[in-house]
Design a protein around this motif. Structure first.
Motif, PDB file in Angstrom:
ATOM      1  N   VAL A 128      -7.368  -1.323  -2.403  1.00 31.67           N
ATOM      2  CA  VAL A 128      -6.345  -0.913  -1.426  1.00 31.67           C
ATOM      3  C   VAL A 128      -5.984   0.561  -1.636  1.00 31.67           C
ATOM      4  O   VAL A 128      -5.866   1.332  -0.681  1.00 31.67           O
ATOM      5  CB  VAL A 128      -5.083  -1.801  -1.537  1.00 31.67           C
ATOM      6  N   GLN A 187      -4.614  -7.551   2.089  1.00 27.67           N
ATOM      7  CA  GLN A 187      -4.945  -6.128   1.917  1.00 27.67           C
ATOM      8  C   GLN A 187      -4.838  -5.394   3.245  1.00 27.67           C
ATOM      9  O   GLN A 187      -4.253  -4.325   3.346  1.00 27.67           O
ATOM     10  CB  GLN A 187      -6.387  -5.981   1.398  1.00 27.67           C
ATOM     11  N   ASP A 213      -6.341   3.563   0.985  1.00 23.91           N
ATOM     12  CA  ASP A 213      -5.125   4.327   1.265  1.00 23.91           C
ATOM     13  C   ASP A 213      -5.352   5.825   1.048  1.00 23.91           C
ATOM     14  O   ASP A 213      -4.761   6.660   1.723  1.00 23.91           O
ATOM     15  CB  ASP A 213      -3.999   3.805   0.363  1.00 23.91           C
ATOM     16  N   CYS A 262      -1.320   1.428  -4.769  1.00 25.46           N
ATOM     17  CA  CYS A 262      -1.039   0.042  -4.394  1.00 25.46           C
ATOM     18  C   CYS A 262      -0.275  -0.653  -5.501  1.00 25.46           C
ATOM     19  O   CYS A 262      -0.529  -0.427  -6.684  1.00 25.46           O
ATOM     20  CB  CYS A 262      -2.362  -0.685  -4.139  1.00 25.46           C
ATOM     21  N   ALA A 283       0.852  -1.196   0.000  1.00 20.02           N
ATOM     22  CA  ALA A 283       0.000   0.000   0.000  1.00 20.02           C
ATOM     23  C   ALA A 283       0.881   1.237   0.000  1.00 20.02           C
ATOM     24  O   ALA A 283       1.958   1.247   0.591  1.00 20.02           O
ATOM     25  CB  ALA A 283      -0.908   0.000   1.228  1.00 20.02           C
TER      26      ALA A 283
END
Lengths: 235, 257, 246
Positions: free
Chosen positions: C144, C236, C148, C40, C30
């Motif tokens: 992801v 994840q 993020d 990601c 990430a």
């Protein structure tokens, strides 16, 4: 039967179960899915009584009424200015909100007050349902800024920069002798007696940004600023 | 968005020989090169230059030669400025900036004559190898020219020809190595507030008056140049940049050889 | 592409040594990029993907603006050098446009779009190296990247493929349902299903299938992906936690 499935200060991802049952309530960053309270964000949990919240670790700044923001003028219009505030939404500064003095738009050039690329410290005074944002420069500490340094931090880390009741920013001010304004939109203005002091403050801010989610931060900031240890211990 | 205050502090720093990221005006960011990141390509390399990150990949294809050069193959260079690399990059057909990057990088490599195009001939007058040099920019923090040349020169090392039989390419079987006779490199300079900085960041490129890319061969001969931006250079500034380019291209070459 | 293999699975073992329920080796990072709001990097076997998110931000072109919610736009792209064999012509083709469309829809359903009216959330997926199952790997990475970026979401999204491959069992011909198609299985297999799934809410938001499957085989596939989906979800979570715990 209600049950808490997490505790405070855990990193959770969207969808994760935080609590089950109807006795707990979802706060900001959490949502109810039937009997379950789930995280709606990547963030850190905070449990206070029955309330379960998730504090975001990132994300863009979304304006709220009352916020202090640092903005950059990106368009000068006939009777207002468009101001970029590090957000998906642009703000509007109307002539009437621009100054405590009366501005006669027929007799003066708008750029005499605020020109393109100029920076202002302003307050959000209105957010409507369509996310039209109005800001004002009428108030203490609100002004156009002409020198010093502007730095950008993750808006999610602004509360840590400010600290409890402003303790963190006060600490940096005391340690460096700089004038510092931490705006909710992630922009920070530093104006110090000299470049070295400004750089010292800048590095302290970077330290807080990098280590925002760790414990013992206040002590490390004191150390960086060369200040004596606090007797009661840090946060 | 860059505020007037930030612009001013960058200009003030530069005039005292400093830069926002702590570098001096003649400091090149130390690149990180990772080779072989794409096994489906004949050669590949990822280059990280500060916060700039590109992937250079080489694919071979079979084409027909130009009538005036019946026994020479060729190269075709493309730069994709992916919208993931910078908030101002947009999806769609290549922008003028992307086309400029690909053409300048192409010229540095082509004109250095490191590649003898005759080795790309399969059947004179009929079939040749085309080397497709594709660079994808994933993160943009300036100086795509030098990163691109560095990426391709890294990716070209160790490229092998696939087999070509009965009008078909057999990718799984490889034959001879591609021969390179030199390692051209590029050094790019930006002029800000009458100072000339090497290896500009995106912010410096946004604020610069003018830019110059210099491609040098191993013997320091010039193989390509490109001036960009609306400002100008004086003769003495050319002298200065040419002299500095020797050092920087040498440094970059040392990372690849 | 090579010639059609005689068998893709022999006595429960696939060409690369996997069992029908096994995913290829996975890696998720990430916060891979600097400029993007979220990003990601994902590897699944030798498929390599980068996903990046910008937003919420202003919508360009303006007329695409939705007044009550955010517009989630996903662009899937394969790098020119990503495929085996010939170079892929850069830019969108009909296949990638279709994948972008269904991916945009899948991601829209996981995002709380009403939190950001009149904005765009742009998701970019670049396939660096293609070894089948690229669209699903792209979506797993995109999810992801969205988290993020601090985008409010109902759940994560895990995406994976399953399919039907041919071979032998105890010397007799057999057709077997297996998860995570690799390149030879994708090329020569009898069926291929791409799915995206919310692991906590148990909702499917992408389903594309081609080939030939019985109803039972499809149900078997749905059952079979449950465990690998949890495995993906766990990776994840670990990737996102790692970014903040160092």
């Amino acid at each position: 039967m209600s049950e808490l499935k997490t505790q405070s200060r855990q990193v959770v991802v969207p969808g994760e179960t935080l609590a089950t049952g109807l006795d707990y309530l979802p706060g900001n960053g959490a949502y109810r899915d039937g009997e379950i309270i789930r995280s709606g964000l990547l963030g850190i949990t905070s449990v206070a009584g029955q309330l379960v919240k998730v504090i975001p670790l990132g994300g863009r700044y979304i304006p709220m009424e009352g916020d202090i923001v640092i903005g950059i003028v990106d368009e000068v219009r006939f009777s207002n200015w468009s101001v970029e505030i590090n957000s998906p939404y642009k703000a509007q500064l109307k002539v009437a909100d621009a100054s405590n003095r009366f501005i006669d738009t027929r007799r003066s050039d708008m750029t005499d007050f605020f020109d393109l690329d100029e920076t202002v410290i302003a307050q959000v005074i209105g957010v409507d349902n369509n996310m039209n944002i109005n800001i004002s420069l009428r108030g203490p500490g609100l002004m156009k800024i002409k020198d010093g340094k502007i730095i950008l931090v993750n808006p999610a880390k602004v509360p840590r920069m400010i600290g409890k009741n402003g303790s963190m920013v006060r600490l940096i001010k005391e340690g460096t002798g700089c004038n510092i304004t931490v705006a909710q939109n992630g922009r920070i203005w530093i104006k110090g007696p000299n470049k070295d002091k400004e750089n010292l403050a800048l590095k302290a801010i970077k330290l807080i940004e990098d280590e925002a989610h760790t414990a013992g931060l206040t002590e490390r900031v004191r150390e960086h600023l060369g200040m004596p240890k606090e007797k009661t211990g840090g946060a | 968005m860059i505020s007037g205050i930030t612009k001013k502090s960058i200009m003030d720093l530069v005039s005292s020989g400093q830069r926002l990221d702590g570098r001096g005006i003649d400091d090149f960011r130390k690149p990180k090169i990772t080779r072989g990141v794409v096994k489906n390509a004949s050669g590949s390399a990822m280059v990280e230059l500060g916060k700039t990150r590109i992937i250079a990949g080489i694919k071979m294809s079979v084409g027909t030669p130009y009538p005036d050069k019946p026994n020479e193959g060729s190269i075709a260079t493309m730069a994709e400025l992916s919208p993931m690399a910078h908030p101002e990059f947009e999806a769609g057909p290549p922008s003028p900036a992307a086309i400029e990057v690909s053409r300048v990088v192409d010229r540095v490599i082509r004109e250095s004559e490191t590649l003898d195009f005759k080795q790309l001939c399969i059947t004179p007058g009929e079939k040749i190898w085309l080397l497709n040099l594709d660079m994808y920019v994933l993160d943009m923090d300036g100086n795509l020219f030098d990163a691109g040349v560095l990426g391709f020169m890294s990716a070209l090392q160790g490229v092998k020809f696939p087999k070509y039989e009965d009008e078909k390419v057999i990718w799984d079987e490889t034959g001879d190595d591609l021969t390179l006779s030199g390692t051209p490199m590029a050094a790019t300079f930006a002029k800000l507030n009458n100072k000339i900085v090497v290896d500009p960041t995106r912010t410096e490129e946004d604020l610069m008056d003018a830019r110059l890319t210099i491609g040098l061969k191993d013997n320091d001969d010039i193989c390509a140049m490109q001036k960009g931006g609306e400002g100008f250079f004086k003769p003495s500034e050319f002298d200065d940049m040419l002299e500095r380019a020797k050092k920087h291209t040498n440094f970059l070459r040392g990372l690849v050889k | 592409m090579g010639d059609k293999p005689e068998t893709l699975i022999t006595d429960g073992v696939r060409l690369d040594g996997r069992k029908p329920k096994d995913m290829r080796a996975l890696k998720i990072v990430a916060g891979f990029l600097e400029n993007a709001d979220g990003s990601c990097y994902l590897e699944c076997g030798s498929t390599k993907v980068v996903a990046a998110v910008y937003g919420p931000r202003q919508v360009h072109p303006r007329h695409a603006t939705l007044f009550d919610r955010a517009l989630v736009r996903c662009k899937y792209d394969m790098a020119a050098f990503s495929t085996d064999g010939n170079r892929k012509r850069p830019g969108p083709d009909r296949r990638s446009r279709e994948i972008s469309k269904v991916s945009s829809e899948a991601l829209s359903s996981v995002v709380f779009t009403e939190a950001y009216p009149r904005t765009a959330i742009d998701v970019f997926i670049e396939i660096i190296q293609a070894d089948a199952s690229t669209r699903v790997n792209g979506l797993t990475a995109a999810s992801v990247a969205l988290a993020d970026a601090g985008i409010p979401m109902r759940d994560m999204l895990v995406a994976l493929s399953f399919g039907k491959i041919y071979g032998t069992q105890d010397g007799k011909p057999a057709e077997v349902v297996a998860v995570d198609m690799d390149k030879p299985e994708d090329n020569w297999g009898l069926a291929d299903v791409a799915l995206a799934y919310m692991p906590n809410l148990e909702r499917f938001v992408l389903c594309q299938m081609d080939g030939r499957l019985t109803h039972d085989e499809f149900r078997d596939g749905l059952e079979m992906i449950k465990k690998p989906a949890q495995e993906l979800y766990k990776l994840q979570k670990e990737a996102l936690r790692k970014k903040y715990k160092g």
